[in-house]
Write a protein that holds these residues in place. Sequence first.
Motif, PDB file in Angstrom:
ATOM      1  N   ARG A 108       0.854  -1.190   0.000  1.00 36.17           N
ATOM      2  CA  ARG A 108       0.000   0.000   0.000  1.00 36.17           C
ATOM      3  C   ARG A 108       0.889   1.238   0.000  1.00 36.17           C
ATOM      4  O   ARG A 108       1.855   1.324   0.730  1.00 36.17           O
ATOM      5  CB  ARG A 108      -0.910   0.011   1.215  1.00 36.17           C
ATOM      6  N   ALA A 130      -3.325   4.053  -2.460  1.00 39.30           N
ATOM      7  CA  ALA A 130      -4.485   4.356  -1.622  1.00 39.30           C
ATOM      8  C   ALA A 130      -4.842   5.836  -1.628  1.00 39.30           C
ATOM      9  O   ALA A 130      -5.895   6.225  -1.123  1.00 39.30           O
ATOM     10  CB  ALA A 130      -4.216   3.909  -0.189  1.00 39.30           C
ATOM     11  N   VAL A 173      -4.227  -4.870  -0.697  1.00 38.75           N
ATOM     12  CA  VAL A 173      -3.531  -4.236  -1.821  1.00 38.75           C
ATOM     13  C   VAL A 173      -4.398  -4.290  -3.036  1.00 38.75           C
ATOM     14  O   VAL A 173      -5.169  -5.135  -3.274  1.00 38.75           O
ATOM     15  CB  VAL A 173      -2.169  -4.933  -2.089  1.00 38.75           C
TER      16      VAL A 173
END
Length: 173
Positions: A108, A130, A173
Amino acid sequence: MKVIGLAGWSGAGKTTLLKRIIPHLLKEGIRVSVIKHAHHEFDVDVPGKDSWEHRQAGASEVLVSSSRRWALMHELRGAAEPRLQELLAKMAPVDLVLVEGFKREPHRKIEVHRAANDKPWLFPDDPGIAGIVTDAKVETRLPVVHLDDIDAAAALIKRSAISIEDLFSKETV
């Protein structure tokens, strides 16, 4: 321990952003460490110093220690570059590890993008992204904050960070 990456092309402002965000997080009482990906050969040692001489002589690892800091240098000597997960396992526990670079690793991350770089966005092709910190206008459902809004960037980083145990699971993810 929580982890979040900052990924982007060279010149996007990742290091500058980190230099501004780390003190902000420290003021909040968050203990922070950084893993930085470097390209090709780099050196943290000074040619001619004893530790440099030990590495040049062929030592696999050289640990230098003083009353102020210690550093461990590990020579790969032709072995494969360690993956991010292996490097994270070597870190001492803190509240948050910020990972600069490693844009091709499946973790991430927050994309750092500068319009003047004229580089392509990473987020359309990277499901690990993200959020975005940028000075450009962008169409996306991801959260976006401006490069100069350190409060908002720090909040995005804290919201997006995940535990080290969850870091590489397919669900995150």
